[in-house]
Design a protein around this motif. Structure first.
Motif, PDB file in Angstrom:
ATOM      1  N   THR B  92      17.725  -9.190 -32.842  1.00  0.00           N
ATOM      2  CA  THR B  92      17.955  -7.798 -33.241  1.00  0.00           C
ATOM      3  C   THR B  92      16.872  -7.137 -33.782  1.00  0.00           C
ATOM      4  OG1 THR B  92      18.704  -8.389 -35.459  1.00  0.00           O
ATOM      5  CG2 THR B  92      20.455  -8.729 -33.687  1.00  0.00           C
ATOM      6  N   VAL B  93      16.939  -5.971 -34.145  1.00  0.00           N
ATOM      7  CA  VAL B  93      16.071  -5.068 -34.578  1.00  0.00           C
ATOM      8  C   VAL B  93      15.692  -5.491 -35.853  1.00  0.00           C
ATOM      9  CG1 VAL B  93      15.344  -2.760 -35.341  1.00  0.00           C
ATOM     10  CG2 VAL B  93      16.562  -3.039 -33.144  1.00  0.00           C
ATOM     11  N   ARG B  94      16.540  -5.933 -36.553  1.00  0.00           N
ATOM     12  CA  ARG B  94      16.342  -6.248 -37.884  1.00  0.00           C
ATOM     13  C   ARG B  94      15.623  -7.765 -37.988  1.00  0.00           C
ATOM     14  NH1 ARG B  94      18.278  -5.933 -43.458  1.00  0.00           N
ATOM     15  NH2 ARG B  94      17.005  -7.761 -44.527  1.00  0.00           N
ATOM     16  N   ASN B  96      13.836  -8.971 -35.546  1.00  0.00           N
ATOM     17  CA  ASN B  96      12.293  -8.530 -34.945  1.00  0.00           C
ATOM     18  C   ASN B  96      11.499  -8.196 -36.361  1.00  0.00           C
ATOM     19  OD1 ASN B  96      11.135  -8.362 -32.097  1.00  0.00           O
ATOM     20  ND2 ASN B  96      13.543  -7.959 -32.049  1.00  0.00           N
ATOM     21  N   LEU B 124      15.132   2.989 -36.437  1.00  0.00           N
ATOM     22  CA  LEU B 124      15.161   1.517 -36.768  1.00  0.00           C
ATOM     23  C   LEU B 124      16.132   1.117 -37.608  1.00  0.00           C
ATOM     24  CD1 LEU B 124      11.398   0.414 -36.391  1.00  0.00           C
ATOM     25  CD2 LEU B 124      13.241   0.657 -34.649  1.00  0.00           C
ATOM     26  N   ARG B 127      19.675   1.343 -35.673  1.00  0.00           N
ATOM     27  CA  ARG B 127      19.693   0.334 -34.737  1.00  0.00           C
ATOM     28  C   ARG B 127      19.669  -0.987 -35.438  1.00  0.00           C
ATOM     29  NH1 ARG B 127      19.465   3.419 -29.845  1.00  0.00           N
ATOM     30  NH2 ARG B 127      20.551   5.232 -30.592  1.00  0.00           N
ATOM     31  N   ALA B 132      16.824  -6.024 -29.316  1.00  0.00           N
ATOM     32  CA  ALA B 132      15.707  -5.186 -29.237  1.00  0.00           C
ATOM     33  C   ALA B 132      15.354  -4.983 -27.640  1.00  0.00           C
ATOM     34  CB  ALA B 132      14.264  -5.808 -30.039  1.00  0.00           C
ATOM     35  N   LEU B 135      16.665  -1.419 -26.729  1.00  0.00           N
ATOM     36  CA  LEU B 135      16.220  -0.120 -27.088  1.00  0.00           C
ATOM     37  C   LEU B 135      15.417   0.666 -25.902  1.00  0.00           C
ATOM     38  CD1 LEU B 135      14.520  -1.220 -30.355  1.00  0.00           C
ATOM     39  CD2 LEU B 135      16.643  -0.195 -29.969  1.00  0.00           C
ATOM     40  N   GLU B 139      11.481   3.655 -28.679  1.00  0.00           N
ATOM     41  CA  GLU B 139      12.104   2.943 -29.882  1.00  0.00           C
ATOM     42  C   GLU B 139      11.636   1.316 -29.877  1.00  0.00           C
ATOM     43  OE1 GLU B 139      16.413   5.045 -29.403  1.00  0.00           O
ATOM     44  OE2 GLU B 139      16.054   3.027 -28.779  1.00  0.00           O
ATOM     45  N   GLN B 140      11.230   0.915 -28.940  1.00  0.00           N
ATOM     46  CA  GLN B 140      10.586  -0.577 -28.883  1.00  0.00           C
ATOM     47  C   GLN B 140       9.106  -0.444 -29.183  1.00  0.00           C
ATOM     48  OE1 GLN B 140      10.764  -2.675 -25.264  1.00  0.00           O
ATOM     49  NE2 GLN B 140      12.925  -2.646 -24.730  1.00  0.00           N
ATOM     50  N   LEU B 143       9.353  -0.282 -32.798  1.00  0.00           N
ATOM     51  CA  LEU B 143       9.666  -1.447 -33.466  1.00  0.00           C
ATOM     52  C   LEU B 143       8.530  -2.282 -33.606  1.00  0.00           C
ATOM     53  CD1 LEU B 143      11.724  -3.530 -34.689  1.00  0.00           C
ATOM     54  CD2 LEU B 143      12.407  -4.176 -32.259  1.00  0.00           C
ATOM     55  N   ARG B 147       7.229  -3.976 -36.809  1.00  0.00           N
ATOM     56  CA  ARG B 147       7.227  -5.691 -36.915  1.00  0.00           C
ATOM     57  C   ARG B 147       5.695  -5.938 -37.727  1.00  0.00           C
ATOM     58  NH1 ARG B 147       7.704  -8.769 -31.413  1.00  0.00           N
ATOM     59  NH2 ARG B 147       5.639  -7.601 -31.113  1.00  0.00           N
TER      60      ARG B 147
END
Ligand SMILES: Nc1ncnc2c1ncn2[C@@H]1O[C@H](COP(=O)(O)OP(=O)(O)OP(=O)(O)O)[C@@H](O)[C@H]1O
Ligand SMILES: [Mg+2]
Lengths: 318, 237
Positions: B92-94, B96, B124, B127, B132, B135, B139-140, B143, B147
């Motif tokens: 997930t985004v989180r 990552n 982010l 989401r 990920a 996305l 958005e990627q 991210l 990160r």
């Protein structure tokens, strides 16, 4: 009445299928973990299961280290303890052998190192089988517990139909579920688990995060070995075995993992459970020699109809 | 802070970098520009340790970086936001962002950096629970940068953060990079194909062509150089 006997047989086969299926599910999860994180197809998985069975045998029966726990508890404690013991074996096998044909050094190569891995894990399988023969002997062994010959009886309320729940198998099944839940928690919730998944997802990016991918693989290989070994220890509580038991079970494990969708951990568990089910149900109508054939018929059907696996999502890994 | 001297890399027999020297000072934003295949990503990979050098040295605060194993380098304060984003698609985004904070420094400062990340890239936050891989490209990229920031780095390396993005999104990314540089005082090494934007942001720039540095200097020098104006900015004749 005839139909009552039939019903009783079917219900008992279902119950046996669930309990045995949970143990199969556990062994499949060990294999799936190694494949999912390292992308290594491990042909020695059945022999790691065998090591687990012997670890339980020596702890409980031969040396009696766990005898103080009593004959009811000791076999299951032995099975659980087989986990860390074979974890250590897996750690060393990876360190000395598997790491040379896997990990960061091979992700960039064209075949991802699969040829080397195939030969090396087959080699490990042969070494473990024959080494087992030398160390443990060819005499069939078993870890006896009084629980394997007693059952909980559940009245169905339909005529006289009663379900007999073999105590050893029920406890084994519950232990298997417990181990799977613990592993799932480790992978989903802990920093280590997330790092393992990140290393599987994108080894290069994981290195950029400061994750040591080769170490992550070592942990995955050792964990996968230990998990399957616990299943081996549990099998030992209801089945007698020799150093070649891995050959039977590796077939079950591969069938289960492919059924569940390669690389999906919970899928592997359901896949193993399905195999247990099919095996026990087929026992109603087929002679024992044909039970594995039944597994393969179902296996082929599912692979043809649902190539992504029964429980796999086809796009899970892009 | 980062000093690269006479550095060379080869793939098989082919030289990808020959005799590259480059330095990044504390708090600077240094840009590297150059055509496709010039060796820009190769330089970043060598700094991160995933391609081996033929010769030369890389030092971080005077410490020899080449003797540090690749997976230890982020822990020394180097964050590499790779070309093509390379987010963990099945996380997930989180998660990552949490993996970005795998370094000791990142973990210690996680609460503050997470707040800062959400301030820079509010999407982010919305989401957080999404995988990920689902996305959008923009958005990627956000991210991937987040990160990198999550590791609480001393040096942030960005490899073509505008690649494949719509102009408006690319502008937004540039704006954020500039903001990170100005407001947080973070040292940044930036590789870009959008030369005008990159040079405008930087304190110092390098032009890399077929594995060699052909020109370097402060922003003013580069932007007034005829070759740069003609080849990269499409200006003058
Ligand atoms: N793994 C590899 N094996 C062989 N050659 C490679 C490899 N990676 C890069 N190269 C070659 O090295 C040279 C430099 O590549 P690099 O990716 O560093 O260029 P770049 O400046 O980042 O280009 P771009 O702007 O297109 O990203 C190219 O000629 C490329 O073909
Ligand atoms: Mg590049």
């Amino acid at each position: 009445m005839e139909w009552e006997i039939l019903l009783e047989n079917v219900l008992n086969a279902l119950a046996a299928g669930i309990t045995i299926g949970c143990i199969y599910g556990l062994m499949c999860v060990g294999l799936s973990l190694i494949f999912g994180i390292m992308r290594v197809v491990n042909f020695a998985q059945g022999d790691l299961l065998m090591l687990g069975a012997y670890a339980a045998f020596y702890l409980v029966a031969a040396w009696g280290v766990l005898a103080f726990l009593g004959p009811e508890v000791a076999p299951f404690a032995g099975a659980i303890l087989a986990g860390p013991i074979v974890f250590a074996v897996g750690w060393l096998l990876h360190r000395w052998i598997v790491a040379r044909v896997s990990g960061l050094r091979t992700v960039a190569s064209l075949d991802e190192g699969h040829f080397g891995q195939l030969i090396v894990t087959l080699g490990i399988a042969l070494i473990l089988q024959n080494g087992g023969l030398i160390l443990f002997g060819s005499m069939p062994r078993a870890v006896r517990t009084p629980l394997s010959s007693s059952a909980w009886m559940v009245e169905t309320g339909i005529g006289d139909a009663t379900i007999f729940l073999n105590k050893a198998r029920v406890i084994s099944g519950l232990a298997a579920i417990l181990v799977v839940v613990a592993l799932y928690w480790l992978l989903e919730r802990t920093r280590l688990g997330k790092a393992l998944r990140a290393a599987a997802d994108n080894p290069t990016a994981a290195t950029y995060m400061g994750i040591d991918v080769d170490r992550a693989h070592r942990i995955a290989f050792a964990l996968g070995s230990g998990i399957t070994a616990v299943a081996g220890g549990l099998v030992a509580s209801y089945l007698s075995f020799t150093p070649f038991m891995g050959l039977d079970f590796v077939v079950i494990m591969y069938a289960g993992v492919v059924l569940g969708g390669m690389g999906s951990l919970l899928g592997a568990f359901w896949g193993g459970l399905t195999i247990g089910f099919v095996q026990q149900i087929s026992a109603l109508v087929l002679p024992p020699q044909l039970q594995n054939a039944a597994i393969f018929v179902v296996f082929l059907l599912i692979v043809v109809l649902r190539p992504q696996g029964l429980f796999g999502r086809s796009a899970e890994r892009a | 802070m980062l000093d690269i001297e006479d550095f060379s890399v080869a793939y098989g027999g082919l030289r990808a970098l020959s005799g590259v020297s480059l330095s990044v000072g504390e708090g600077q934003l240094v840009a590297i520009v150059g055509p496709n295949g010039a060796g820009k990503s190769t330089l970043f990979k060598a700094i991160s340790g995933i391609v081996p050098p033929v010769s030369g040295s890389i030092r971080l605060d005077g410490r020899d970086l080449l003797s540090v194993p690749p997976a230890r380098r982020p822990h020394l304060g180097i964050a590499h936001v790779p070309e093509g984003r390379q987010v963990f698609k099945t996380l997930t985004v989180r998660e990552n962002i949490e993996m970005g904070a795998y370094t000791e420094a990142g973990r210690a400062r996680f609460a503050q950096t997470l707040e800062r990340i959400h301030e820079l890239f509010p999407i982010l936050y919305e989401r957080a629970g999404q995988l990920a891989g689902t996305l959008s490209g923009g958005e990627q990229q956000m991210l991937a940068i987040a990160r990198g920031l999550a590791s609480a780095p001393r040096l942030l390396m960005l490899d073509e953060p505008s690649m494949g993005l719509a102009p408006a999104v690319a502008d937004m990314i540039f704006e954020r990079i500039s903001q990170i540089h100005r407001e947080d005082g973070l040292t940044i090494l930036l590789v870009e194909q959008r030369v005008a934007e990159a040079l405008e942001l930087c304190d110092r720039g390098y032009v890399l062509e077929t594995g060699r540095i052909v020109l370097d200097g402060p922003f003013q020098t580069l932007i007034n150089d005829d070759r740069v104006r003609r080849a990269y900015l499409g200006l003058g004749d």
